[in-house]
Design a protein around this motif. Structure first.
Motif, PDB file in Angstrom:
ATOM      1  N   ILE A 554       0.873  -1.171  -0.017  1.00  0.00           N
ATOM      2  CA  ILE A 554       0.129  -0.015   0.174  1.00  0.00           C
ATOM      3  C   ILE A 554       0.973   1.419   0.088  1.00  0.00           C
ATOM      4  CG2 ILE A 554      -1.805  -1.130   1.448  1.00  0.00           C
ATOM      5  CD1 ILE A 554      -1.032   0.237   3.777  1.00  0.00           C
ATOM      6  N   VAL A 555       0.327   2.338  -0.566  1.00  0.00           N
ATOM      7  CA  VAL A 555       0.932   3.556  -0.431  1.00  0.00           C
ATOM      8  C   VAL A 555      -0.094   4.410   0.435  1.00  0.00           C
ATOM      9  CG1 VAL A 555       1.822   5.636  -1.703  1.00  0.00           C
ATOM     10  CG2 VAL A 555       2.036   3.237  -2.471  1.00  0.00           C
ATOM     11  N   ILE A 556       0.448   5.259   1.417  1.00  0.00           N
ATOM     12  CA  ILE A 556      -0.269   6.345   1.974  1.00  0.00           C
ATOM     13  C   ILE A 556       0.407   7.789   1.692  1.00  0.00           C
ATOM     14  CG2 ILE A 556      -0.770   6.959   4.560  1.00  0.00           C
ATOM     15  CD1 ILE A 556      -0.413   3.939   5.465  1.00  0.00           C
ATOM     16  N   MET A 557      -0.470   8.538   1.606  1.00  0.00           N
ATOM     17  CA  MET A 557      -0.125   9.668   1.004  1.00  0.00           C
ATOM     18  C   MET A 557      -0.732  10.788   1.899  1.00  0.00           C
ATOM     19  SD  MET A 557      -0.344   9.602  -3.065  1.00  0.00           S
ATOM     20  CE  MET A 557       0.810  10.977  -3.413  1.00  0.00           C
ATOM     21  N   ASN A 558       0.180  11.663   2.542  1.00  0.00           N
ATOM     22  CA  ASN A 558      -0.186  12.850   3.415  1.00  0.00           C
ATOM     23  C   ASN A 558       0.432  14.108   2.908  1.00  0.00           C
ATOM     24  OD1 ASN A 558      -1.647  11.254   5.738  1.00  0.00           O
ATOM     25  ND2 ASN A 558       0.272  10.262   6.120  1.00  0.00           N
ATOM     26  N   GLY A 559      -0.033  15.353   3.710  1.00  0.00           N
ATOM     27  CA  GLY A 559       0.202  16.768   3.072  1.00  0.00           C
ATOM     28  C   GLY A 559      -0.391  17.107   1.863  1.00  0.00           C
ATOM     29  N   LEU A 560      -1.829  17.391   2.226  1.00  0.00           N
ATOM     30  CA  LEU A 560      -2.568  18.098   0.999  1.00  0.00           C
ATOM     31  C   LEU A 560      -2.674  17.141  -0.051  1.00  0.00           C
ATOM     32  CD1 LEU A 560      -1.378  21.635   1.302  1.00  0.00           C
ATOM     33  CD2 LEU A 560      -3.711  20.541   2.346  1.00  0.00           C
ATOM     34  N   PRO A 561      -3.020  15.887  -0.117  1.00  0.00           N
ATOM     35  CA  PRO A 561      -3.107  15.030  -1.240  1.00  0.00           C
ATOM     36  C   PRO A 561      -4.172  15.248  -2.208  1.00  0.00           C
ATOM     37  CG  PRO A 561      -3.917  13.708   0.634  1.00  0.00           C
ATOM     38  CD  PRO A 561      -3.429  15.084   1.328  1.00  0.00           C
ATOM     39  N   LEU A 563      -5.942  13.635  -5.984  1.00  0.00           N
ATOM     40  CA  LEU A 563      -6.061  12.598  -6.781  1.00  0.00           C
ATOM     41  C   LEU A 563      -6.878  12.837  -8.037  1.00  0.00           C
ATOM     42  CD1 LEU A 563      -5.762   9.515  -7.009  1.00  0.00           C
ATOM     43  CD2 LEU A 563      -8.035   9.141  -5.914  1.00  0.00           C
ATOM     44  N   SER A 564      -6.552  12.567  -9.253  1.00  0.00           N
ATOM     45  CA  SER A 564      -7.151  12.803 -10.553  1.00  0.00           C
ATOM     46  C   SER A 564      -6.898  11.601 -11.432  1.00  0.00           C
ATOM     47  CB  SER A 564      -6.565  14.237 -11.174  1.00  0.00           C
ATOM     48  OG  SER A 564      -5.057  13.978 -11.443  1.00  0.00           O
ATOM     49  N   ASN A 565      -7.858  11.521 -12.471  1.00  0.00           N
ATOM     50  CA  ASN A 565      -7.789  10.493 -13.454  1.00  0.00           C
ATOM     51  C   ASN A 565      -7.706  10.973 -14.738  1.00  0.00           C
ATOM     52  OD1 ASN A 565     -10.472  11.227 -13.974  1.00  0.00           O
ATOM     53  ND2 ASN A 565     -11.272   9.631 -12.960  1.00  0.00           N
ATOM     54  N   LEU A 566      -7.584  10.078 -15.620  1.00  0.00           N
ATOM     55  CA  LEU A 566      -7.461  10.571 -17.125  1.00  0.00           C
ATOM     56  C   LEU A 566      -8.771  11.214 -17.629  1.00  0.00           C
ATOM     57  CD1 LEU A 566      -5.986   7.154 -18.583  1.00  0.00           C
ATOM     58  CD2 LEU A 566      -4.591   9.479 -17.924  1.00  0.00           C
ATOM     59  N   GLN A 567      -9.951  10.900 -17.070  1.00  0.00           N
ATOM     60  CA  GLN A 567     -11.087  11.536 -17.225  1.00  0.00           C
ATOM     61  C   GLN A 567     -11.261  13.046 -16.849  1.00  0.00           C
ATOM     62  OE1 GLN A 567     -10.981   8.414 -16.025  1.00  0.00           O
ATOM     63  NE2 GLN A 567     -11.204   7.443 -18.195  1.00  0.00           N
ATOM     64  N   GLY A 568     -10.352  13.330 -16.127  1.00  0.00           N
ATOM     65  CA  GLY A 568     -10.408  14.903 -15.579  1.00  0.00           C
ATOM     66  C   GLY A 568     -10.884  14.935 -14.087  1.00  0.00           C
ATOM     67  N   ASP A 569     -11.481  13.745 -13.641  1.00  0.00           N
ATOM     68  CA  ASP A 569     -11.596  13.927 -12.322  1.00  0.00           C
ATOM     69  C   ASP A 569     -10.839  14.152 -11.180  1.00  0.00           C
ATOM     70  OD1 ASP A 569     -14.434  13.117 -13.439  1.00  0.00           O
ATOM     71  OD2 ASP A 569     -13.821  10.913 -13.061  1.00  0.00           O
ATOM     72  N   HIS A 570     -11.466  15.155 -10.321  1.00  0.00           N
ATOM     73  CA  HIS A 570     -10.187  15.305  -9.308  1.00  0.00           C
ATOM     74  C   HIS A 570     -10.944  15.452  -7.839  1.00  0.00           C
ATOM     75  CE1 HIS A 570      -6.857  18.114  -8.043  1.00  0.00           C
ATOM     76  NE2 HIS A 570      -7.825  18.675  -7.253  1.00  0.00           N
ATOM     77  N   LEU A 571      -9.980  15.007  -6.862  1.00  0.00           N
ATOM     78  CA  LEU A 571     -10.221  14.909  -5.675  1.00  0.00           C
ATOM     79  C   LEU A 571      -9.349  15.238  -4.849  1.00  0.00           C
ATOM     80  CD1 LEU A 571     -12.450  13.615  -3.464  1.00  0.00           C
ATOM     81  CD2 LEU A 571     -10.954  11.383  -3.607  1.00  0.00           C
ATOM     82  N   GLU A 572      -9.692  16.036  -3.554  1.00  0.00           N
ATOM     83  CA  GLU A 572      -8.670  16.294  -2.364  1.00  0.00           C
ATOM     84  C   GLU A 572      -9.129  15.783  -1.471  1.00  0.00           C
ATOM     85  OE1 GLU A 572      -8.765  20.789  -2.107  1.00  0.00           O
ATOM     86  OE2 GLU A 572      -7.893  21.090  -4.231  1.00  0.00           O
ATOM     87  N   ALA A 573      -8.056  15.323  -0.617  1.00  0.00           N
ATOM     88  CA  ALA A 573      -8.329  14.666   0.741  1.00  0.00           C
ATOM     89  C   ALA A 573      -7.263  14.973   1.872  1.00  0.00           C
ATOM     90  CB  ALA A 573      -8.519  13.497   0.532  1.00  0.00           C
ATOM     91  N   ASP A 574      -7.531  14.591   2.941  1.00  0.00           N
ATOM     92  CA  ASP A 574      -6.423  14.899   4.117  1.00  0.00           C
ATOM     93  C   ASP A 574      -5.365  13.731   4.123  1.00  0.00           C
ATOM     94  OD1 ASP A 574      -7.287  17.179   5.065  1.00  0.00           O
ATOM     95  OD2 ASP A 574      -8.874  16.333   6.275  1.00  0.00           O
ATOM     96  N   LYS A 575      -6.016  12.514   3.574  1.00  0.00           N
ATOM     97  CA  LYS A 575      -5.237  11.208   3.383  1.00  0.00           C
ATOM     98  C   LYS A 575      -5.659  10.428   2.160  1.00  0.00           C
ATOM     99  CE  LYS A 575      -3.759   7.292   6.166  1.00  0.00           C
ATOM    100  NZ  LYS A 575      -4.023   6.569   7.592  1.00  0.00           N
ATOM    101  N   LEU A 576      -4.707   9.877   1.447  1.00  0.00           N
ATOM    102  CA  LEU A 576      -5.063   8.897   0.379  1.00  0.00           C
ATOM    103  C   LEU A 576      -4.090   7.687   0.590  1.00  0.00           C
ATOM    104  CD1 LEU A 576      -4.875  11.129  -2.728  1.00  0.00           C
ATOM    105  CD2 LEU A 576      -7.063  10.212  -1.690  1.00  0.00           C
ATOM    106  N   THR A 577      -5.179   6.507   0.435  1.00  0.00           N
ATOM    107  CA  THR A 577      -4.320   5.130   0.829  1.00  0.00           C
ATOM    108  C   THR A 577      -4.545   4.563  -0.645  1.00  0.00           C
ATOM    109  OG1 THR A 577      -4.586   5.248   3.153  1.00  0.00           O
ATOM    110  CG2 THR A 577      -4.213   3.172   2.184  1.00  0.00           C
ATOM    111  N   LEU A 578      -3.576   4.118  -1.169  1.00  0.00           N
ATOM    112  CA  LEU A 578      -3.598   3.258  -2.335  1.00  0.00           C
ATOM    113  C   LEU A 578      -3.420   2.003  -2.096  1.00  0.00           C
ATOM    114  CD1 LEU A 578      -2.959   6.169  -3.368  1.00  0.00           C
ATOM    115  CD2 LEU A 578      -1.983   5.193  -5.333  1.00  0.00           C
ATOM    116  N   PHE A 579      -4.446   0.920  -2.237  1.00  0.00           N
ATOM    117  CA  PHE A 579      -4.233  -0.411  -2.114  1.00  0.00           C
ATOM    118  C   PHE A 579      -4.074  -1.153  -3.356  1.00  0.00           C
ATOM    119  CE2 PHE A 579      -6.865   1.015   1.220  1.00  0.00           C
ATOM    120  CZ  PHE A 579      -6.574   0.524   2.393  1.00  0.00           C
ATOM    121  N   LEU A 580      -2.763  -1.487  -3.603  1.00  0.00           N
ATOM    122  CA  LEU A 580      -2.067  -1.750  -4.847  1.00  0.00           C
ATOM    123  C   LEU A 580      -2.713  -3.218  -5.293  1.00  0.00           C
ATOM    124  CD1 LEU A 580       1.356  -0.091  -4.750  1.00  0.00           C
ATOM    125  CD2 LEU A 580      -0.674   0.913  -5.526  1.00  0.00           C
ATOM    126  N   SER A 581      -2.813  -3.882  -4.333  1.00  0.00           N
ATOM    127  CA  SER A 581      -2.993  -5.487  -4.514  1.00  0.00           C
ATOM    128  C   SER A 581      -4.528  -5.628  -4.868  1.00  0.00           C
ATOM    129  CB  SER A 581      -2.849  -6.471  -3.621  1.00  0.00           C
ATOM    130  OG  SER A 581      -1.392  -6.384  -2.901  1.00  0.00           O
TER     131      SER A 581
END
Length: 603
Positions: A554-561, A563-581
């Motif tokens: 997993i990847v845990i992101m802090n400090g004004l993370p 998230l965006s995708n190829l379609q242009g969607d955008h998300l702001e959060a206090d913490k992002l966790t990417l479960f790669l498996s």
């Protein structure tokens, strides 16, 4: 008429005068013949002399049937007599000179005997033969008039500035060649020359200034040598050797305890050695295989090779030696030792610097080296090498390093390596690896005591990790500088850092990889900081910090993370966790109202 009578009277008187003159002349001739005849009679009687009467050499030779022979031989003595066998005996300050040879010889003795056949001369008592550049002294001597050959016993030869003594000698005056046998001893008489030899047999060649010896022991200054055979060429002045050629089971020793050097004694064995004088310098050469052994206050060495050379200064100080296809072992009194080998080795004995060329190899306590060539300083065992490959043993590090297994060696290659007592420094296309882990860099430094490894310039790394679900994997890294810190159990990579793992890509200004306390080669987790960007599938996540945990994948992101995708969607959060498996992203907000958003790809 009266005038005619007067003329006849004067004519008669003139006839009487002429007659009287003729009679007186004939009487004078007769008297002269009688006197000369008496002298010859007296002279013949004087040849029969008593034994204590002096006789000239020429007279004696004529008296003993050398008359009529045109020989350039002369004798003189105080006493002379013939025995019943026809032998000539000469006594008291006897001297014989022979000018029938290229260099006139003079033989002196107290007694001489010339045999009846006039072929041999026997001399005894203070016997000396002198010729140009040659003096022979003997207790007894035999000289052959036809062969011009000398045979003597208890002989001493002064040949130019060389003194030789022997039990027996045969010397040809005509060819200036001699054979001396039965323990022959020789030395240079020049005051500042140190050259002596002892041998069982020696052949002297005066024309070539050459001595050929069998079973020879010699001393030349600080050098001592033994060999089955030896050839000694003297210089024109005869006051020193020009070169010495030794053959057959040679042992040679150099002793220089008065000189400041790492080695004060060097011993060589070989089948062929040449010692040359080049001005004030002596040069030793060995053709073929040799063995060398050296000792000093701290160091010892043992080696083998081919075609050895050694240079000595004018006071016989050993300056350097060099050889081909050589392997040499150095050891200290503190039991520290190493081995060097190469196609060519040169050792400066004064500075303690060694040069190894062509497939240079070194086996040290802490590492093994292969290089194109190697410069080593004996005092501290530091060295420089080019195009090198180094195997760093686990014993090198005073503290166990991170990333690498502590019971296995670490391998390194690079254009140049500088080894010091406290570190190893590589430059130029560096590669460091152990099993599947490796680093690439432009510069590297390994610190012995701290176990620290510092990499600089276009750093790349491939590090294995273990995932409980997916099994083993690899992390690919790039950066500008990497620092392995064993005390903190971490690896820090700075600069524009890139990380790739399967479908994940991460960018940051700094990346810190942490290793397990109990297993320093096992990756625990890493932390990224400074404009972190994570590319995963069609997503892009940005933050100031990020943590990756390989065990959980997993990847845990802090400090004004963000998230965006190829379609242009955008998300702001206090913490992002990417479960790669399992393709999940968890976004957390912790402001006034706590919210949790879970994104599942494809839903």
């Amino acid at each position: 008429m009266p005038s005619k009578l007067a003329y006849n009277r004067w004519l008669s008187i003139l006839r009487k005068i002429i007659l009287i003159f003729l009679i007186v002349f004939l009487i004078a001739i007769a008297a002269s013949i009688i006197l000369n005849s008496g002298k010859r009679i007296r002279k013949t009687k004087n040849l029969v002399r008593s034994e204590n009467q002096a006789v000239s050499v020429l007279e004696k030779f004529q008296a003993v049937e050398f008359s009529g022979q045109k020989r350039k031989i002369s004798l003189k003595a105080e006493k002379f007599y013939l025995d019943k066998a026809g032998n000539q005996h000469l006594e008291g300050q006897v001297e014989m000179a022979d000018e029938e040879v290229p260099e006139k010889i003079i033989l002196r003795a107290q007694k001489m005997l010339i045999e009846a056949d006039k072929k041999n001369l026997l001399a005894e008592g203070g016997v000396e033969i002198k010729s140009s550049g040659l003096l022979i002294k003997a207790s007894a001597l035999e000289y052959n008039f036809d062969q011009k050959k000398v045979r003597s016993s208890e002989t001493k030869i002064i040949w130019q500035n060389l003194s030789i003594i022997s039990k027996k000698m045969v010397y040809s005056v005509q060819s200036q060649r001699g054979i001396l046998e039965d323990r022959v001893e020789g030395k240079i008489l020049k005051s500042d020359a140190e050259f002596t030899f002892i041998t069982q047999k020696i052949t002297l060649d005066g024309e070539k200034n050459l001595l050929l010896a069998e079973a020879i022991n010699l001393i030349a200054g600080q050098l001592e040598a033994r060999a089955f055979r030896g050839a000694i060429y003297l210089n024109e002045a005869g006051d020193d050797f020009e070169r010495i050629e030794l053959e057959g089971k040679i042992t040679l020793s150099w002793h220089g305890r008065e000189f400041k050097s790492d080695f004060t004694e060097i011993n060589l064995t070989s089948e062929k050695l040449n010692l040359l004088r080049l001005g004030n310098v002596s040069v030793l050469r060995s053709d073929g295989e040799f063995q060398v052994e050296g000792r000093g206050h701290l160091w010892r060495m043992e080696g083998t090779g081919r075609d050895l050379g050694m240079d000595f200064s004018d006071n016989q100080k050993a300056e350097k030696f060099y050889a081909r296809n050589m392997q040499i072992k150095f050891s200290r009194t503190d039991e520290d030792e190493f081995i060097l080998s190469g196609q060519q080795i040169e050792h400066n004995l004064l500075s303690g610097k060694l040069l190894v060329l062509g497939e240079a190899k070194g086996k040290f306590k802490d590492y093994e080296l292969q290089a194109k060539h190697l410069h080593l300083w004996l005092a501290d065992r530091s060295f420089e090498a080019e195009d090198s490959r180094l195997e760093v043993k686990p014993e090198f590090f005073g503290r166990s390093t991170v990333l690498f297994k502590k019971d296995q060696p670490v391998f390194m290659t690079g254009f140049q390596v500088l080894a010091k007592p406290e570190s190893l420094e590589f430059t130029g296309k560096i590669r460091i690896w152990q099993n599947e882990s490796y680093f690439l860099a432009d510069k590297a430094r390994l610190e012995k005591e701290t176990g620290r490894v510092i990499l600089e310039g276009r750093v790349r790394a491939s590090l294995p990790y273990q995932n409980s679900e997916t099994g083993p994997g690899k992390v690919e890294l790039t950066g500008e500088m990497a620092d392995l810190l064993p005390q903190e159990k971490k690896l820090v990579i700075n600069g524009l850092v890139n990380l790739q793992k399967d479908g994940l890509k991460l960018q940051a200004k700094e990346l810190r990889l942490f290793f397990d306390d109990r297993t320093p080669d096992r990756l625990s987790h890493f932390e990224a900081s400074g404009q972190v960007a994570v590319f995963w599938k069609e997503y892009l996540a940005k933050s100031q910090q990020a943590i990756y945990k390989p065990e959980e994948n997993i990847v845990i992101m802090n400090g004004l993370p963000e998230l965006s995708n190829l379609q242009g969607d955008h998300l702001e959060a206090d913490k992002l966790t990417l479960f790669l498996s399992d393709d999940r992203i968890q976004a957390e907000n912790q402001k006034r109202e706590r919210s949790l958003t879970i994104l599942v790809r494809g839903k």
